[in-house]
Design a protein around this motif. Sequence first.
Motif, PDB file in Angstrom:
ATOM      1  N   GLU A 178       0.877  -1.167   0.000  1.00  0.00           N
ATOM      2  CA  GLU A 178       0.000   0.000   0.000  1.00  0.00           C
ATOM      3  C   GLU A 178       0.912   1.213   0.000  1.00  0.00           C
ATOM      4  OE1 GLU A 178      -2.489   2.307   3.334  1.00  0.00           O
ATOM      5  OE2 GLU A 178      -3.266   0.277   2.907  1.00  0.00           O
ATOM      6  N   ILE A 179       0.665   2.090  -0.952  1.00  0.00           N
ATOM      7  CA  ILE A 179       1.442   3.320  -1.032  1.00  0.00           C
ATOM      8  C   ILE A 179       0.508   4.526  -0.955  1.00  0.00           C
ATOM      9  CG2 ILE A 179       3.294   2.277  -2.395  1.00  0.00           C
ATOM     10  CD1 ILE A 179       2.064   3.743  -4.879  1.00  0.00           C
ATOM     11  N   GLU A 180       1.101   5.658  -0.692  1.00  0.00           N
ATOM     12  CA  GLU A 180       0.422   6.926  -0.827  1.00  0.00           C
ATOM     13  C   GLU A 180       1.210   7.693  -1.871  1.00  0.00           C
ATOM     14  OE1 GLU A 180      -0.284  10.665   2.060  1.00  0.00           O
ATOM     15  OE2 GLU A 180      -0.862   8.701   2.867  1.00  0.00           O
ATOM     16  N   THR A 181       0.510   8.245  -2.848  1.00  0.00           N
ATOM     17  CA  THR A 181       1.213   8.902  -3.950  1.00  0.00           C
ATOM     18  C   THR A 181       0.464  10.128  -4.452  1.00  0.00           C
ATOM     19  OG1 THR A 181       2.236   8.572  -6.116  1.00  0.00           O
ATOM     20  CG2 THR A 181       0.150   7.412  -5.717  1.00  0.00           C
ATOM     21  N   SER A 182       1.229  11.072  -4.952  1.00  0.00           N
ATOM     22  CA  SER A 182       0.634  12.215  -5.636  1.00  0.00           C
ATOM     23  C   SER A 182       0.806  12.085  -7.146  1.00  0.00           C
ATOM     24  CB  SER A 182       1.233  13.531  -5.127  1.00  0.00           C
ATOM     25  OG  SER A 182       2.633  13.538  -5.301  1.00  0.00           O
ATOM     26  N   LEU A 183       1.369  10.953  -7.596  1.00  0.00           N
ATOM     27  CA  LEU A 183       1.427  10.691  -9.034  1.00  0.00           C
ATOM     28  C   LEU A 183       0.021  10.412  -9.557  1.00  0.00           C
ATOM     29  CD1 LEU A 183       4.487   8.257  -9.178  1.00  0.00           C
ATOM     30  CD2 LEU A 183       4.434  10.651  -9.916  1.00  0.00           C
ATOM     31  N   ARG A 184      -0.265  10.880 -10.751  1.00  0.00           N
ATOM     32  CA  ARG A 184      -1.527  10.548 -11.386  1.00  0.00           C
ATOM     33  C   ARG A 184      -1.453   9.100 -11.888  1.00  0.00           C
ATOM     34  NH1 ARG A 184      -0.670  15.969 -13.415  1.00  0.00           N
ATOM     35  NH2 ARG A 184      -0.007  15.061 -15.389  1.00  0.00           N
ATOM     36  N   PRO A 185      -2.603   8.480 -12.193  1.00  0.00           N
ATOM     37  CA  PRO A 185      -2.595   7.057 -12.543  1.00  0.00           C
ATOM     38  C   PRO A 185      -1.609   6.658 -13.641  1.00  0.00           C
ATOM     39  CG  PRO A 185      -4.840   7.795 -12.224  1.00  0.00           C
ATOM     40  CD  PRO A 185      -3.971   9.022 -12.151  1.00  0.00           C
ATOM     41  N   PHE A 186      -1.592   7.380 -14.741  1.00  0.00           N
ATOM     42  CA  PHE A 186      -0.676   7.005 -15.821  1.00  0.00           C
ATOM     43  C   PHE A 186       0.776   7.304 -15.470  1.00  0.00           C
ATOM     44  CE2 PHE A 186      -4.530   6.708 -18.384  1.00  0.00           C
ATOM     45  CZ  PHE A 186      -4.283   5.529 -19.066  1.00  0.00           C
ATOM     46  N   GLU A 187       1.015   8.310 -14.654  1.00  0.00           N
ATOM     47  CA  GLU A 187       2.373   8.557 -14.175  1.00  0.00           C
ATOM     48  C   GLU A 187       2.839   7.386 -13.307  1.00  0.00           C
ATOM     49  OE1 GLU A 187       2.649  13.397 -13.717  1.00  0.00           O
ATOM     50  OE2 GLU A 187       1.599  12.286 -12.152  1.00  0.00           O
ATOM     51  N   LEU A 188       1.956   6.897 -12.452  1.00  0.00           N
ATOM     52  CA  LEU A 188       2.293   5.751 -11.609  1.00  0.00           C
ATOM     53  C   LEU A 188       2.532   4.516 -12.476  1.00  0.00           C
ATOM     54  CD1 LEU A 188       2.688   4.505  -8.818  1.00  0.00           C
ATOM     55  CD2 LEU A 188       0.196   4.169  -8.705  1.00  0.00           C
ATOM     56  N   LEU A 189       1.684   4.283 -13.465  1.00  0.00           N
ATOM     57  CA  LEU A 189       1.860   3.157 -14.367  1.00  0.00           C
ATOM     58  C   LEU A 189       3.220   3.224 -15.057  1.00  0.00           C
ATOM     59  CD1 LEU A 189       0.785   0.670 -15.936  1.00  0.00           C
ATOM     60  CD2 LEU A 189      -0.142   2.297 -17.610  1.00  0.00           C
ATOM     61  N   HIS A 190       3.563   4.370 -15.609  1.00  0.00           N
ATOM     62  CA  HIS A 190       4.839   4.498 -16.313  1.00  0.00           C
ATOM     63  C   HIS A 190       6.018   4.323 -15.366  1.00  0.00           C
ATOM     64  CE1 HIS A 190       2.360   6.799 -19.429  1.00  0.00           C
ATOM     65  NE2 HIS A 190       2.561   5.580 -19.862  1.00  0.00           N
ATOM     66  N   PHE A 191       5.890   4.823 -14.148  1.00  0.00           N
ATOM     67  CA  PHE A 191       6.960   4.626 -13.174  1.00  0.00           C
ATOM     68  C   PHE A 191       7.115   3.141 -12.846  1.00  0.00           C
ATOM     69  CE2 PHE A 191       8.349   4.223  -8.724  1.00  0.00           C
ATOM     70  CZ  PHE A 191       9.661   4.639  -8.905  1.00  0.00           C
ATOM     71  N   CYS A 192       5.992   2.450 -12.604  1.00  0.00           N
ATOM     72  CA  CYS A 192       6.055   1.015 -12.302  1.00  0.00           C
ATOM     73  C   CYS A 192       6.679   0.245 -13.464  1.00  0.00           C
ATOM     74  CB  CYS A 192       4.665   0.472 -11.974  1.00  0.00           C
ATOM     75  SG  CYS A 192       4.004   1.039 -10.391  1.00  0.00           S
ATOM     76  N   GLU A 221     -12.294   4.677 -10.880  1.00  0.00           N
ATOM     77  CA  GLU A 221     -12.687   3.652 -11.839  1.00  0.00           C
ATOM     78  C   GLU A 221     -12.404   4.201 -13.223  1.00  0.00           C
ATOM     79  OE1 GLU A 221     -16.690   2.284 -11.315  1.00  0.00           O
ATOM     80  OE2 GLU A 221     -16.450   2.050  -9.143  1.00  0.00           O
ATOM     81  N   MET A 222     -11.660   3.436 -14.001  1.00  0.00           N
ATOM     82  CA  MET A 222     -11.355   3.844 -15.375  1.00  0.00           C
ATOM     83  C   MET A 222     -11.110   2.610 -16.215  1.00  0.00           C
ATOM     84  SD  MET A 222      -7.442   5.337 -14.977  1.00  0.00           S
ATOM     85  CE  MET A 222      -7.243   5.732 -16.682  1.00  0.00           C
ATOM     86  N   ASP A 223     -11.388   2.728 -17.510  1.00  0.00           N
ATOM     87  CA  ASP A 223     -11.158   1.633 -18.443  1.00  0.00           C
ATOM     88  C   ASP A 223     -10.558   2.221 -19.709  1.00  0.00           C
ATOM     89  OD1 ASP A 223     -11.106  -0.701 -19.849  1.00  0.00           O
ATOM     90  OD2 ASP A 223     -13.266  -1.037 -19.839  1.00  0.00           O
ATOM     91  N   GLU A 224      -9.239   2.267 -19.715  1.00  0.00           N
ATOM     92  CA  GLU A 224      -8.494   2.793 -20.857  1.00  0.00           C
ATOM     93  C   GLU A 224      -7.705   1.636 -21.469  1.00  0.00           C
ATOM     94  OE1 GLU A 224      -8.565   5.951 -21.992  1.00  0.00           O
ATOM     95  OE2 GLU A 224      -9.971   6.564 -20.437  1.00  0.00           O
ATOM     96  N   PRO A 225      -7.274   1.764 -22.715  1.00  0.00           N
ATOM     97  CA  PRO A 225      -6.538   0.662 -23.336  1.00  0.00           C
ATOM     98  C   PRO A 225      -5.321   0.184 -22.532  1.00  0.00           C
ATOM     99  CG  PRO A 225      -7.152   2.269 -24.991  1.00  0.00           C
ATOM    100  CD  PRO A 225      -7.521   2.866 -23.650  1.00  0.00           C
ATOM    101  N   ASP A 226      -4.604   1.100 -21.889  1.00  0.00           N
ATOM    102  CA  ASP A 226      -3.382   0.726 -21.174  1.00  0.00           C
ATOM    103  C   ASP A 226      -3.554   0.603 -19.666  1.00  0.00           C
ATOM    104  OD1 ASP A 226      -1.951   0.633 -23.544  1.00  0.00           O
ATOM    105  OD2 ASP A 226      -1.390   2.744 -23.428  1.00  0.00           O
ATOM    106  N   LEU A 227      -4.710   0.976 -19.134  1.00  0.00           N
ATOM    107  CA  LEU A 227      -4.894   0.938 -17.682  1.00  0.00           C
ATOM    108  C   LEU A 227      -6.374   0.851 -17.329  1.00  0.00           C
ATOM    109  CD1 LEU A 227      -3.590   1.118 -14.855  1.00  0.00           C
ATOM    110  CD2 LEU A 227      -3.736   3.614 -15.055  1.00  0.00           C
ATOM    111  N   THR A 228      -6.722  -0.199 -16.608  1.00  0.00           N
ATOM    112  CA  THR A 228      -8.077  -0.367 -16.100  1.00  0.00           C
ATOM    113  C   THR A 228      -7.998  -0.414 -14.580  1.00  0.00           C
ATOM    114  OG1 THR A 228      -8.740  -1.597 -18.068  1.00  0.00           O
ATOM    115  CG2 THR A 228     -10.130  -1.843 -16.111  1.00  0.00           C
TER     116      THR A 228
END
Length: 168
Positions: A62-76, A107-114
Amino acid sequence: MSVKAILALGSNLGEKEETLVRAIGDICSHDKIVLRKISPMAITEAVGGPQDQPDFLNLVVEIETSLRPFELLHFCQSVEQKHHRVREVRWGPRTLDIDIIEYGSLEMDEPDLTLPHPLAAERAFVLEPWARMDPAAQLEGQLVSKLAEQADDFDGIIEFRDAPVVCA
């Protein structure tokens, strides 16, 4: 603004435990991420993908982050690449896999991140470590521990190990 997020990490190639410990250290090194909790490590049978894969070592943080979802995805994904992740076969063996399971209540459903992760509610290798980390955790309004017990791969959990000490 900070958001609570749940990440699932897994490895079934190479020095699995060392890879997970180093990956958590990499996650902690980001100035917009704070590690809040870490689950025990679960040794589990591989689910899906090619037959006869080595067992996985899985854990949840469990993390706490100020990264937006796609920023977190790209970092991971950059952390995966740092640990020599190769994407050749879907659900195939890998040195490191990091999935965003939840990002707050988004809740989101995008091609690269759901979000929440579309298969999380069916994966005991994610749910059981998460439930051990946070017995009150819920996913889409259901107790994570109950979802784990109902998952088809629940019997594929071989054993648990204490969580590694990282980001101390």
